[in-house]
Design a protein around this motif. Structure first.
Motif, mmCIF file in Angstrom:
data_model
loop_
_atom_site.group_PDB
_atom_site.id
_atom_site.type_symbol
_atom_site.label_atom_id
_atom_site.label_comp_id
_atom_site.label_asym_id
_atom_site.label_seq_id
_atom_site.Cartn_x
_atom_site.Cartn_y
_atom_site.Cartn_z
ATOM 1 N N LEU A 202 6.396 0.678 -2.647
ATOM 2 C CA LEU A 202 5.026 0.719 -3.132
ATOM 3 C C LEU A 202 4.845 -0.113 -4.609
ATOM 4 C CD1 LEU A 202 3.937 4.492 -2.534
ATOM 5 C CD2 LEU A 202 3.103 2.585 -1.232
ATOM 6 N N SER A 203 6.061 0.050 -5.208
ATOM 7 C CA SER A 203 5.858 -0.797 -6.393
ATOM 8 C C SER A 203 5.746 -2.217 -6.307
ATOM 9 C CB SER A 203 7.020 -0.437 -7.402
ATOM 10 O OG SER A 203 6.796 -1.414 -8.630
ATOM 11 N N TRP A 204 6.575 -2.978 -5.068
ATOM 12 C CA TRP A 204 6.273 -3.941 -4.759
ATOM 13 C C TRP A 204 5.027 -4.483 -4.364
ATOM 14 C CZ3 TRP A 204 5.478 -5.802 0.518
ATOM 15 C CH2 TRP A 204 5.614 -7.026 0.723
ATOM 16 N N LEU A 205 4.432 -3.420 -3.322
ATOM 17 C CA LEU A 205 3.316 -3.687 -2.651
ATOM 18 C C LEU A 205 2.272 -3.904 -3.678
ATOM 19 C CD1 LEU A 205 1.736 -4.371 -0.093
ATOM 20 C CD2 LEU A 205 1.466 -1.659 0.187
ATOM 21 N N ASP A 206 2.200 -2.888 -4.570
ATOM 22 C CA ASP A 206 1.198 -2.843 -5.699
ATOM 23 C C ASP A 206 1.124 -4.080 -6.595
ATOM 24 O OD1 ASP A 206 -0.641 -2.165 -7.524
ATOM 25 O OD2 ASP A 206 0.804 -1.617 -9.074
ATOM 26 N N ARG A 207 2.022 -4.883 -6.680
ATOM 27 C CA ARG A 207 2.399 -6.342 -7.501
ATOM 28 C C ARG A 207 1.847 -7.137 -6.531
ATOM 29 N NH1 ARG A 207 5.870 -6.881 -11.797
ATOM 30 N NH2 ARG A 207 6.664 -4.958 -12.872
ATOM 31 N N VAL A 208 2.008 -7.268 -5.328
ATOM 32 C CA VAL A 208 1.694 -8.357 -4.511
ATOM 33 C C VAL A 208 0.091 -8.226 -4.126
ATOM 34 C CG1 VAL A 208 1.783 -9.134 -1.830
ATOM 35 C CG2 VAL A 208 3.940 -8.372 -3.106
ATOM 36 N N ARG A 209 -0.281 -6.945 -3.869
ATOM 37 C CA ARG A 209 -1.762 -6.808 -4.029
ATOM 38 C C ARG A 209 -2.449 -7.385 -5.062
ATOM 39 N NH1 ARG A 209 -5.194 -2.874 -5.320
ATOM 40 N NH2 ARG A 209 -6.908 -2.462 -3.727
ATOM 41 N N ASP A 210 -1.994 -7.008 -6.369
ATOM 42 C CA ASP A 210 -2.633 -7.294 -7.560
ATOM 43 C C ASP A 210 -2.784 -9.040 -7.631
ATOM 44 O OD1 ASP A 210 -3.276 -5.000 -8.325
ATOM 45 O OD2 ASP A 210 -1.972 -4.887 -9.882
ATOM 46 N N ASN A 211 -1.533 -9.567 -7.336
ATOM 47 C CA ASN A 211 -1.278 -11.298 -7.414
ATOM 48 C C ASN A 211 -2.462 -11.875 -6.499
ATOM 49 O OD1 ASN A 211 0.535 -11.021 -9.312
ATOM 50 N ND2 ASN A 211 2.413 -11.306 -8.054
ATOM 51 N N ALA A 212 -2.524 -11.138 -5.342
ATOM 52 C CA ALA A 212 -3.213 -11.650 -4.452
ATOM 53 C C ALA A 212 -4.670 -11.711 -4.734
ATOM 54 C CB ALA A 212 -3.357 -10.860 -2.983
ATOM 55 N N ARG A 213 -5.072 -10.702 -5.331
ATOM 56 C CA ARG A 213 -6.459 -10.518 -5.933
ATOM 57 C C ARG A 213 -6.694 -11.685 -7.140
ATOM 58 N NH1 ARG A 213 -8.579 -5.844 -10.203
ATOM 59 N NH2 ARG A 213 -10.547 -6.506 -10.563
ATOM 60 N N TYR B 169 -9.177 -3.177 1.146
ATOM 61 C CA TYR B 169 -8.996 -1.568 0.759
ATOM 62 C C TYR B 169 -8.985 -1.239 -0.489
ATOM 63 C CZ TYR B 169 -7.765 -2.068 5.634
ATOM 64 O OH TYR B 169 -7.951 -2.051 7.126
ATOM 65 N N ALA B 170 -9.465 -0.200 -1.110
ATOM 66 C CA ALA B 170 -9.602 0.150 -2.395
ATOM 67 C C ALA B 170 -8.145 0.695 -2.905
ATOM 68 C CB ALA B 170 -10.553 1.646 -2.614
ATOM 69 N N TYR B 171 -7.956 0.840 -4.211
ATOM 70 C CA TYR B 171 -6.490 1.144 -4.724
ATOM 71 C C TYR B 171 -6.155 2.361 -4.188
ATOM 72 C CZ TYR B 171 -2.642 1.483 -8.051
ATOM 73 O OH TYR B 171 -1.366 1.588 -8.577
ATOM 74 N N PHE B 172 -6.629 3.538 -4.109
ATOM 75 C CA PHE B 172 -6.448 4.697 -3.553
ATOM 76 C C PHE B 172 -5.763 4.644 -2.321
ATOM 77 C CE2 PHE B 172 -10.730 4.984 -2.319
ATOM 78 C CZ PHE B 172 -10.778 5.415 -1.109
ATOM 79 N N TRP B 173 -6.172 3.652 -1.474
ATOM 80 C CA TRP B 173 -5.321 3.553 0.123
ATOM 81 C C TRP B 173 -4.041 3.015 -0.124
ATOM 82 C CZ3 TRP B 173 -7.522 6.160 3.535
ATOM 83 C CH2 TRP B 173 -8.882 6.328 3.692
ATOM 84 N N LEU B 174 -3.524 2.370 -1.116
ATOM 85 C CA LEU B 174 -2.210 1.877 -1.441
ATOM 86 C C LEU B 174 -1.203 3.161 -1.086
ATOM 87 C CD1 LEU B 174 -0.421 -0.572 -2.112
ATOM 88 C CD2 LEU B 174 -0.549 0.443 -4.244
ATOM 89 N N PHE B 175 -2.059 4.487 -1.453
ATOM 90 C CA PHE B 175 -0.961 5.689 -1.332
ATOM 91 C C PHE B 175 -1.314 6.663 -0.117
ATOM 92 C CE2 PHE B 175 -1.216 4.298 -5.684
ATOM 93 C CZ PHE B 175 -0.091 4.024 -6.137
ATOM 94 N N LEU B 176 -2.698 6.660 -0.082
ATOM 95 C CA LEU B 176 -3.404 7.717 1.051
ATOM 96 C C LEU B 176 -3.292 7.230 2.394
ATOM 97 C CD1 LEU B 176 -6.539 9.373 -0.845
ATOM 98 C CD2 LEU B 176 -4.038 10.140 -0.596
ATOM 99 N N GLY B 177 -3.087 5.749 2.207
ATOM 100 C CA GLY B 177 -3.037 5.034 3.807
ATOM 101 C C GLY B 177 -1.787 5.469 4.400
ATOM 102 N N TRP B 178 -0.878 5.878 3.533
ATOM 103 C CA TRP B 178 0.588 6.066 4.404
ATOM 104 C C TRP B 178 0.582 7.536 4.884
ATOM 105 C CZ3 TRP B 178 4.298 2.382 5.301
ATOM 106 C CH2 TRP B 178 3.924 1.218 4.313
ATOM 107 N N ILE B 179 -0.261 8.620 4.318
ATOM 108 C CA ILE B 179 -0.323 9.919 4.781
ATOM 109 C C ILE B 179 -1.351 10.590 5.434
ATOM 110 C CG2 ILE B 179 1.439 10.419 2.795
ATOM 111 C CD1 ILE B 179 -0.706 11.376 1.098
#
Length: 229
Positions: free
Chosen positions: A95-106, A115-125
């Motif tokens: 998730l740390s890697w994906l967070d960085r990749v997502r921010d850089n893409a933006r 997808y909003a930021y909270f989906w970075l975590f809630l999307g898995w569960i």
């Protein structure tokens, strides 16, 4: 009295670019450890099957009664617990890697993520949506920076194996307790071994996916750094 001109709104600054190589290395190492943990579980599943169930029956005797564990069963509990801890560490690193990749893409594309930021975590569960949102976050991060490139096939391989590992509660998330899994290893070990193999393969493809997407995005980060030098 003359009318005062309304000042133009100040545009929001673009998010800062974040280095991804270090986060990618950590995630790949964590995935390697997770794969080793599941290889160990597979070895113990096989050992339990080859040893055979004791004459006293399975650990869970029913009605809330449990017999004392054998040394092999006790060691499986330890292997299972260590595997659970390694899986949590792996998830945090990913998730740390994906967070960085997502921010850089933006930052590189100038477009807001789908997808909003909270989906970075809630999307898995969250049930049902966890069947597509995590893959969608990864795919969108790549496509927003490289709209003319096809999505790397390794993303689909990773996601397919991930879903296979979740299917039926036989892999990443066991529906049974550890003692019930031990009983399954005694009576029908092949589904457990198949689930273990799928999870190890999912970890391997996830590592390749991280390497592929990180290399591509890092090239764009280096280009952006040269332009602003």
């Amino acid at each position: 009295m003359s009318e005062q001109e309304t000042p133009a709104p100040t545009p929001e600054p673009a998010p800062a670019l974040r280095q991804v190589r270090g986060a990618a290395r950590c995630a790949i190492v964590a995935l390697g450890l997770a794969a080793l943990a599941w290889v160990a579980r597979a070895v113990w599943h096989l050992r339990l099957a080859m040893t055979g169930q004791p004459a006293s029956g399975p650990p869970d005797q029913g009605g809330g009664a449990h017999r004392p564990l054998t040394a092999l069963e006790d060691s499986y509990h330890l292997v299972s617990s260590v595997g659970g801890v390694v899986t949590v560490v792996c998830a945090l690193a990913f998730l740390s890697w994906l967070d960085r990749v997502r921010d850089n893409a933006r930052a590189l594309s100038g477009a807001e993520p789908r997808y909003a930021y909270f989906w970075l975590f809630l999307g898995w569960i969250l049930p049902v949506v966890n069947l597509w949102i995590p893959r969608g976050i990864v795919a969108d991060a790549h496509r927003s920076v490289f709209p003319d490139r096809p999505l790397p096939a390794i993303v689909n391989w990773w996601w397919g194996l991930w879903l296979a590992g979740l299917a039926g509660g036989a892999g990443l998330i066991y529906a049974d307790s550890t003692d019930e899994v031990i009983a399954r290893a005694y009576t029908d070990v092949l589904p457990l071994l198949a689930a273990d193999a799928v999870i190890v393969a999912a970890a391997g493809t996830a590592a390749l996916m991280i390497r592929t997407l990180t290399t591509a995005q890092q090239q764009r980060l280096d280009e952006a750094a040269r332009l602003h030098a």
